[in-house]
Design a protein around this motif. Structure first.
Motif, PDB file in Angstrom:
ATOM      1  N   MET A   1       0.855  -1.179   0.000  1.00  0.00           N
ATOM      2  CA  MET A   1       0.000   0.000   0.000  1.00  0.00           C
ATOM      3  C   MET A   1       0.898   1.239   0.000  1.00  0.00           C
ATOM      4  O   MET A   1       1.303   1.738   1.056  1.00  0.00           O
ATOM      5  CB  MET A   1      -0.916   0.002   1.222  1.00  0.00           C
ATOM      6  CG  MET A   1      -1.747  -1.255   1.415  1.00  0.00           C
ATOM      7  SD  MET A   1      -3.053  -1.484   0.185  1.00  0.00           S
ATOM      8  CE  MET A   1      -2.368  -2.872  -0.757  1.00  0.00           C
TER       9      MET A   1
ATOM     10  N   THR B   1     -13.444  -1.446  -7.677  1.00  0.00           N
ATOM     11  CA  THR B   1     -12.517  -2.490  -7.223  1.00  0.00           C
ATOM     12  C   THR B   1     -11.854  -3.265  -8.359  1.00  0.00           C
ATOM     13  O   THR B   1     -10.964  -4.083  -8.105  1.00  0.00           O
ATOM     14  CB  THR B   1     -13.268  -3.493  -6.323  1.00  0.00           C
ATOM     15  OG1 THR B   1     -14.437  -3.975  -7.019  1.00  0.00           O
ATOM     16  CG2 THR B   1     -13.709  -2.833  -5.035  1.00  0.00           C
TER      17      THR B   1
ATOM     18  N   PHE C   1      -7.635  -3.089  -8.812  1.00  0.00           N
ATOM     19  CA  PHE C   1      -6.859  -3.842  -7.829  1.00  0.00           C
ATOM     20  C   PHE C   1      -7.301  -5.295  -7.779  1.00  0.00           C
ATOM     21  O   PHE C   1      -6.508  -6.192  -7.487  1.00  0.00           O
ATOM     22  CB  PHE C   1      -6.971  -3.198  -6.446  1.00  0.00           C
ATOM     23  CG  PHE C   1      -5.910  -3.658  -5.484  1.00  0.00           C
ATOM     24  CD1 PHE C   1      -4.596  -3.270  -5.653  1.00  0.00           C
ATOM     25  CD2 PHE C   1      -6.229  -4.491  -4.422  1.00  0.00           C
ATOM     26  CE1 PHE C   1      -3.603  -3.691  -4.777  1.00  0.00           C
ATOM     27  CE2 PHE C   1      -5.248  -4.924  -3.542  1.00  0.00           C
ATOM     28  CZ  PHE C   1      -3.928  -4.518  -3.720  1.00  0.00           C
TER      29      PHE C   1
ATOM     30  N   GLN D   1      -5.291  -7.252 -10.159  1.00  0.00           N
ATOM     31  CA  GLN D   1      -3.950  -7.515  -9.630  1.00  0.00           C
ATOM     32  C   GLN D   1      -3.959  -8.688  -8.654  1.00  0.00           C
ATOM     33  O   GLN D   1      -3.078  -9.560  -8.690  1.00  0.00           O
ATOM     34  CB  GLN D   1      -3.407  -6.272  -8.914  1.00  0.00           C
ATOM     35  CG  GLN D   1      -3.071  -5.111  -9.820  1.00  0.00           C
ATOM     36  CD  GLN D   1      -2.269  -4.054  -9.079  1.00  0.00           C
ATOM     37  OE1 GLN D   1      -1.220  -4.338  -8.506  1.00  0.00           O
ATOM     38  NE2 GLN D   1      -2.772  -2.832  -9.079  1.00  0.00           N
TER      39      GLN D   1
ATOM     40  N   HIS E   1      -0.746  -1.094  -4.637  1.00  0.00           N
ATOM     41  CA  HIS E   1      -1.847  -0.137  -4.772  1.00  0.00           C
ATOM     42  C   HIS E   1      -1.247   1.248  -4.681  1.00  0.00           C
ATOM     43  O   HIS E   1      -0.731   1.656  -3.654  1.00  0.00           O
ATOM     44  CB  HIS E   1      -2.901  -0.322  -3.677  1.00  0.00           C
ATOM     45  CG  HIS E   1      -4.034   0.666  -3.819  1.00  0.00           C
ATOM     46  ND1 HIS E   1      -4.108   1.811  -3.073  1.00  0.00           N
ATOM     47  CD2 HIS E   1      -5.099   0.697  -4.665  1.00  0.00           C
ATOM     48  CE1 HIS E   1      -5.187   2.497  -3.429  1.00  0.00           C
ATOM     49  NE2 HIS E   1      -5.794   1.836  -4.389  1.00  0.00           N
ATOM     50  N   SER E   2      -1.301   1.972  -5.800  1.00  0.00           N
ATOM     51  CA  SER E   2      -0.676   3.284  -5.866  1.00  0.00           C
ATOM     52  C   SER E   2      -1.525   4.181  -6.733  1.00  0.00           C
ATOM     53  O   SER E   2      -1.114   4.598  -7.811  1.00  0.00           O
ATOM     54  CB  SER E   2       0.748   3.178  -6.415  1.00  0.00           C
ATOM     55  OG  SER E   2       1.367   4.438  -6.480  1.00  0.00           O
ATOM     56  N   ASN E   3      -2.724   4.469  -6.278  1.00  0.00           N
ATOM     57  CA  ASN E   3      -3.594   5.403  -6.989  1.00  0.00           C
ATOM     58  C   ASN E   3      -2.819   6.686  -7.240  1.00  0.00           C
ATOM     59  O   ASN E   3      -2.397   7.368  -6.306  1.00  0.00           O
ATOM     60  CB  ASN E   3      -4.841   5.677  -6.143  1.00  0.00           C
ATOM     61  CG  ASN E   3      -5.845   6.573  -6.848  1.00  0.00           C
ATOM     62  OD1 ASN E   3      -5.498   7.602  -7.405  1.00  0.00           O
ATOM     63  ND2 ASN E   3      -7.097   6.164  -6.816  1.00  0.00           N
TER      64      ASN E   3
ATOM     65  N   GLN F   1      -3.108   7.942  -3.649  1.00  0.00           N
ATOM     66  CA  GLN F   1      -2.227   7.057  -2.888  1.00  0.00           C
ATOM     67  C   GLN F   1      -2.750   6.943  -1.444  1.00  0.00           C
ATOM     68  O   GLN F   1      -3.913   7.160  -1.172  1.00  0.00           O
ATOM     69  CB  GLN F   1      -0.789   7.551  -2.944  1.00  0.00           C
ATOM     70  CG  GLN F   1      -0.222   7.612  -4.352  1.00  0.00           C
ATOM     71  CD  GLN F   1       1.236   7.967  -4.387  1.00  0.00           C
ATOM     72  OE1 GLN F   1       1.971   7.704  -3.449  1.00  0.00           O
ATOM     73  NE2 GLN F   1       1.662   8.562  -5.477  1.00  0.00           N
TER      74      GLN F   1
ATOM     75  N   ASN G   1      -9.207   4.926  -1.092  1.00  0.00           N
ATOM     76  CA  ASN G   1      -8.197   3.871  -1.182  1.00  0.00           C
ATOM     77  C   ASN G   1      -8.710   2.549  -0.623  1.00  0.00           C
ATOM     78  O   ASN G   1      -8.528   1.487  -1.221  1.00  0.00           O
ATOM     79  CB  ASN G   1      -6.933   4.295  -0.435  1.00  0.00           C
ATOM     80  CG  ASN G   1      -6.146   5.359  -1.173  1.00  0.00           C
ATOM     81  OD1 ASN G   1      -6.123   5.374  -2.389  1.00  0.00           O
ATOM     82  ND2 ASN G   1      -5.509   6.245  -0.438  1.00  0.00           N
TER      83      ASN G   1
ATOM     84  N   GLU H   1     -11.133   0.733  -2.770  1.00  0.00           N
ATOM     85  CA  GLU H   1     -10.534   0.093  -3.945  1.00  0.00           C
ATOM     86  C   GLU H   1      -9.890  -1.258  -3.622  1.00  0.00           C
ATOM     87  O   GLU H   1      -9.838  -2.131  -4.485  1.00  0.00           O
ATOM     88  CB  GLU H   1      -9.495   1.033  -4.558  1.00  0.00           C
ATOM     89  CG  GLU H   1     -10.100   2.260  -5.230  1.00  0.00           C
ATOM     90  CD  GLU H   1      -9.067   3.278  -5.685  1.00  0.00           C
ATOM     91  OE1 GLU H   1      -9.455   4.272  -6.323  1.00  0.00           O
ATOM     92  OE2 GLU H   1      -7.863   3.074  -5.401  1.00  0.00           O
ATOM     93  N   VAL H   2      -9.398  -1.423  -2.379  1.00  0.00           N
ATOM     94  CA  VAL H   2      -8.623  -2.635  -2.084  1.00  0.00           C
ATOM     95  C   VAL H   2      -9.307  -3.620  -1.146  1.00  0.00           C
ATOM     96  O   VAL H   2      -8.943  -4.802  -1.108  1.00  0.00           O
ATOM     97  CB  VAL H   2      -7.236  -2.274  -1.504  1.00  0.00           C
ATOM     98  CG1 VAL H   2      -6.486  -1.322  -2.423  1.00  0.00           C
ATOM     99  CG2 VAL H   2      -7.339  -1.677  -0.092  1.00  0.00           C
TER     100      VAL H   2
END
Length: 469
Positions: A58, A297, A300, A303, A322-324, A328, A342, A345-346
């Motif tokens: 993260m 979602t 990620f 991934q 995870h690097s929006n 971020q 964030n 999303e994860v």
């Protein structure tokens, strides 16, 4: 003596068919001779609990007191001054205490409190081994990220995935031992997954990068549109024969040997990498489990599903990031908006990964690691009372899977979450513990370079045996 091209082909053609076999047999020979190039199938120092690692990075530094380290006293003292000294070295000035904007709730048989930011991961809390007492040495993203990934924040060193692959090799001849999916190119960039002075063959193979959607993530040049596999094999055999002839003349050369291995792997990847990246072969239920059917979602989630597919195909170390690029996890301001986005999303994809690994029996021998390069301060940054600064003094990471106690919280920060104070775990200790679960003694996994022995934990690190089942 000079050869024409025709003479060269005539003199070497008889050996083409044996070169591929010789390459594979040479792996075993190098393993027994102690060569610098790691073996295809390494031998652990002792029976391992885990065979592989999936690292969920993260980037930016999630706030531990807003996720997995509930601090009731912080909630009570919102707006008050911190009643003890702040660290001597800080990234930026902060003011008074800032309570978490999110509610916490106890989950599972363990009764561990988890923030409402992570409702799906919270349902898996009885499978987690949460370390609330991590600490590092660097309050800047670049140094802290390098420390987490390589064990050093000031020198270029091999990455954690490279060390693991060097020690254990890969279980699949057609895929790299270390893959990093959508890695960030900032704050150390390629050094965070590089091999430094270890053989090039153990370096991480990037699939895409953080600036592009995961559905566009591919290994560059994995397929040759101009030449057939047979034609490529002939070209490679010729090149490799020249390389090996050069080795016979010059003697051992670890860099050239690693290059030979890399060429062989690049050729073999053409047969398996496209299939491994084909997520369309998965069922609709699996896509839903990982959140790939949802716009928030999906990125990620892809991934995480790739990570599972690589893990079950024998890849030793898989990292996903995870690097929006807009948000971020680095909320010096807009904490509420940034962490909410964030986590949304994860959360579901991570829970889906844990559930899928467990259902398939892969969690029994897979180590899952979650966290960022540091945590955040319990004190407020910015005029809007909505930000937290970097904090390497105390933060949270969690693990799940092979060989670990489950449904536990280990160690503690102070009552506000600033400093690790109980059962402190340094990043060197975390590295030593991960290696131990993989059957590797961190003091024995060493490589001689520039006149001294180097290791992931340098001259420090203690295995945290209290975490083991």
């Amino acid at each position: 003596m000079h050869f024409s091209r025709r003479q060269l082909l005539q003199n070497t053609a008889a050996g083409f068919g044996s070169l591929a076999l010789a390459s594979l047999l040479a792996d075993d020979a190098r393993a027994s001779s102690g060569s610098a190039v790691s073996s295809l199938l390494g031998t652990p120092h002792f029976p391992p609990k885990a065979k592989r690692v999936i690292f969920l990075f993260m980037k930016g530094g999630p706030s531990h007191m807003d996720t997995f380290d509930y601090k009731p006293q912080l909630q009570k003292d919102d707006g008050k001054p911190l009643p003890f000294e702040k660290p001597r070295v800080q990234f930026a000035p902060t003011s008074n205490l800032l309570a978490s904007p999110w509610k916490f709730k106890q989950y599972g048989e363990s009764g561990i409190s988890v923030s409402e930011l992570f409702p799906h991961v919270a349902e898996c809390v009885d499978d987690l081994c949460i370390i609330n007492s991590l600490h590092g040495t660097n309050p800047a993203h670049g140094g802290a990220s390098m420390k987490l990934h390589t064990g050093s924040d000031v020198f270029v060193r091999p990455s954690m995935g490279a060390w693991v692959t060097y020690g254990l090799g890969t279980e699949n001849q057609n895929l790299p031992g270390f893959i990093t999916i959508c890695p960030t190119l900032a704050h150390g960039g390629t050094k965070n997954w590089g091999s430094a002075f270890l053989p090039a063959s153990v370096s991480g193979t990037p699939i895409g990068n953080a600036s592009q959607p995961s559905d566009q993530a591919r290994v560059k040049y994995v397929q040759n549109a101009r030449l057939s596999l047979d034609a490529q094999r002939m070209q490679l055999d010729l090149t490799q024969s020249m390389n090996r002839e050069f080795l016979e003349t010059t003697g051992p050369d670890s860099e050239l040997e690693a290059r030979i291995q890399s060429f062989e792997l690049a050729f073999r990847m053409q047969t398996e990498m496209p299939e491994a990246l084909d997520l369309e072969s998965e069922t609709e239920a699996t896509h839903k489990l990982y959140g790939i059917d949802n716009e928030t979602t999906a990125d990620f989630g892809r991934q995480c599903l790739m990570a599972r597919r690589f893990a079950e195909r024998g890849v030793r170390f898989v990292q996903i990031t995870h690097s929006n690029t807009e948000v971020q996890w680095d909320q010096h301001g807009n904490l509420r908006k940034g962490h909410t986005q964030n986590a949304a999303e994860v959360d579901l994809p991570i829970a889906g990964l844990l559930t899928d690994l467990k259902t398939r029996g892969l969690l029994d021998d897979t180590l899952v690691l979650w966290g960022g390069e540091f945590g955040r301060t319990p004190t407020c940054q910015g005029s809007g009372q909505d930000g937290r600064d970097h904090n390497p003094e105390g933060f949270t990471m969690w693990m799940a899977g092979a060989g670990l106690k489950t449904g536990i919280q280990y160690g503690a920060t102070d009552e506000y979450g600033y400093y690790a104070v109980e059962n402190k775990v340094h990043l060197h200790d975390l590295h030593a513990t991960i290696l131990h679960l993989l059957g590797l003694d961190h003091e024995q996994l060493a490589y001689r370079h520039a006149g001294r022995d180097f290791r992931l934990t340098d001259v420090a690190g203690n295995v945290v045996h209290d975490l083991f089942a």
